[in-house]
Design a protein around this motif. Structure first.
Motif, mmCIF file in Angstrom:
data_model
loop_
_atom_site.group_PDB
_atom_site.id
_atom_site.type_symbol
_atom_site.label_atom_id
_atom_site.label_comp_id
_atom_site.label_asym_id
_atom_site.label_seq_id
_atom_site.Cartn_x
_atom_site.Cartn_y
_atom_site.Cartn_z
ATOM 1 N N VAL A 167 0.845 -1.195 0.000
ATOM 2 C CA VAL A 167 0.000 0.000 0.000
ATOM 3 C C VAL A 167 0.882 1.248 0.000
ATOM 4 O O VAL A 167 2.096 1.170 0.242
ATOM 5 C CB VAL A 167 -0.955 0.034 1.215
ATOM 6 N N GLY A 179 0.652 5.909 0.354
ATOM 7 C CA GLY A 179 -0.130 7.124 0.549
ATOM 8 C C GLY A 179 -0.199 7.885 -0.774
ATOM 9 O O GLY A 179 0.803 8.007 -1.474
ATOM 10 N N PHE A 198 6.720 7.108 7.673
ATOM 11 C CA PHE A 198 5.296 6.992 7.359
ATOM 12 C C PHE A 198 4.771 8.421 7.345
ATOM 13 O O PHE A 198 4.818 9.113 8.365
ATOM 14 C CB PHE A 198 4.570 6.128 8.401
ATOM 15 N N VAL A 199 4.320 8.874 6.196
ATOM 16 C CA VAL A 199 3.929 10.281 6.058
ATOM 17 C C VAL A 199 2.483 10.441 6.523
ATOM 18 O O VAL A 199 1.559 9.906 5.911
ATOM 19 C CB VAL A 199 4.093 10.740 4.590
ATOM 20 N N ALA A 230 -1.718 10.304 2.897
ATOM 21 C CA ALA A 230 -0.473 10.776 3.523
ATOM 22 C C ALA A 230 -0.671 12.111 4.243
ATOM 23 O O ALA A 230 0.218 12.965 4.266
ATOM 24 C CB ALA A 230 0.645 10.881 2.475
ATOM 25 N N PHE A 261 -6.526 2.056 8.798
ATOM 26 C CA PHE A 261 -5.448 1.496 7.986
ATOM 27 C C PHE A 261 -5.514 -0.033 7.963
ATOM 28 O O PHE A 261 -5.518 -0.646 6.890
ATOM 29 C CB PHE A 261 -4.109 1.982 8.565
HETATM 30 N N1 ADE Z 1 2.315 3.323 3.118
HETATM 31 C C1 ADE Z 1 0.978 3.518 3.145
HETATM 32 N N2 ADE Z 1 0.684 4.789 3.447
HETATM 33 C C2 ADE Z 1 1.874 5.415 3.644
HETATM 34 C C3 ADE Z 1 2.231 6.716 3.998
HETATM 35 N N3 ADE Z 1 1.306 7.641 4.254
HETATM 36 N N4 ADE Z 1 3.557 7.011 4.122
HETATM 37 C C4 ADE Z 1 4.488 6.071 3.905
HETATM 38 N N5 ADE Z 1 4.203 4.819 3.559
HETATM 39 C C5 ADE Z 1 2.904 4.484 3.426
#
Ligand code: ADE
Length: 250
Positions: free
Chosen positions: A77, A79, A171-172, A219, A227
């Motif tokens: 997955v 963002g 992880f943003v 993100a 999630f």
């Molecule tokens: N994988 C899924 N969503 C993400 C995000 N927001 N930032 C980094 N990796 C991700």
């Protein structure tokens, strides 16, 4: 055909892949379980990528060195960053960049030192064949995820996007960081934490690589909402359907 390496970013995805493999055998290397077997009649090795660039690069290197895979396909997955890249859409990487690589002023921002470039392209033939499989699955999402998930996650008009994916060890999950990335890499469609590292390993070994990501969030400040449920109800089902369709077409 060469053995196919399948890297899944999530446990749920790997579990669904293993459920489809009739004969998988576990081999443990570097603390990782590699599953050697067949799917749709093709020799495959399936493995959890682990999270982050270094972990995923180690997993990819073991797949190549110890299991002799001739190509790698990554699913997971991401963002959404690009305009119109929404939850439930799929992004097929045509190139990848490490958004947190910055050795300036010694090298231009994002350039991987000693490679002379910041972008790593995916394999065109492999990506084109995956594109057809993704389109076939997205044409009938309800068949794969069921009507409740379509309603819950508003999957009525999901789309396939193709282009740049940005990877980094973060992880943003804030609107401010999302905006920052959109400004730094305006063409980036999605952000995740592994793809560009695996693309670099495959480039080092001269191996075809492709990456598919289902958009789980935007993100932004809401990135964590639902999630796990989304991964279970939607993303892992998409991944297995797309990979299965792709393998059938080979
Ligand atoms: N994988 C899924 N969503 C993400 C995000 N927001 N930032 C980094 N990796 C991700």
């Amino acid at each position: 055909m060469a053995v196919i390496g399948i890297m899944s970013a999530m446990h749920e995805e790997l579990a669904a892949v293993l459920a489809a493999m009739p004969d998988e055998q576990r081999v443990t290397v570097a603390g990782r379980d590699f599953w050697v077997g067949h799917w749709q009649g093709h020799a495959v090795v399936a493995v959890l990528s682990r999270i982050g660039k270094v972990a995923a690069a180690t997993t990819a290197t073991a797949l190549i060195e110890r299991f002799g895979v001739g190509q790698i396909v990554f699913t997971g997955v991401a963002g959404g960053l690009g305009p119109g890249v929404k939850v439930g859409d799929v992004v097929l990487a045509r190139s990848l960049v490490q958004h947190d690589m910055d050795a300036s002023p010694l090298f231009p921002r994002h350039e991987v030192p000693l490679y002379g470039r910041s972008r790593f392209e995916t394999d065109t033939g492999l990506s084109d064949s995956l594109q057809r499989a993704v389109q076939a699955v997205l044409a009938d999402v309800q068949q794969h995820v069921g009507p409740e998930a379509v309603t819950e996650f508003a999957l009525q008009s999901v789309r396939l996007h193709e282009g740049l994916i940005a990877s980094g060890d973060r992880f943003v999950s804030s609107t401010a960081e999302c905006r920052y990335l959109q400004q730094a890499l305006p063409e980036a469609l999605a952000v995740e934490m592994e793809g560009a590292a695996v693309a670099q390993v495959c480039a080092d070994y001269g191996l075809p690589f492709a990456a598919l990501r289902t958009i789980s969030d935007r993100a932004d400040d809401d990135a964590h909402a639902d999630f796990s449920r989304f991964i279970r109800a939607v993303a892992s089902r998409y991944s297995v359907a797309m990979l299965s369709q792709w393998l059938k077409s080979l």
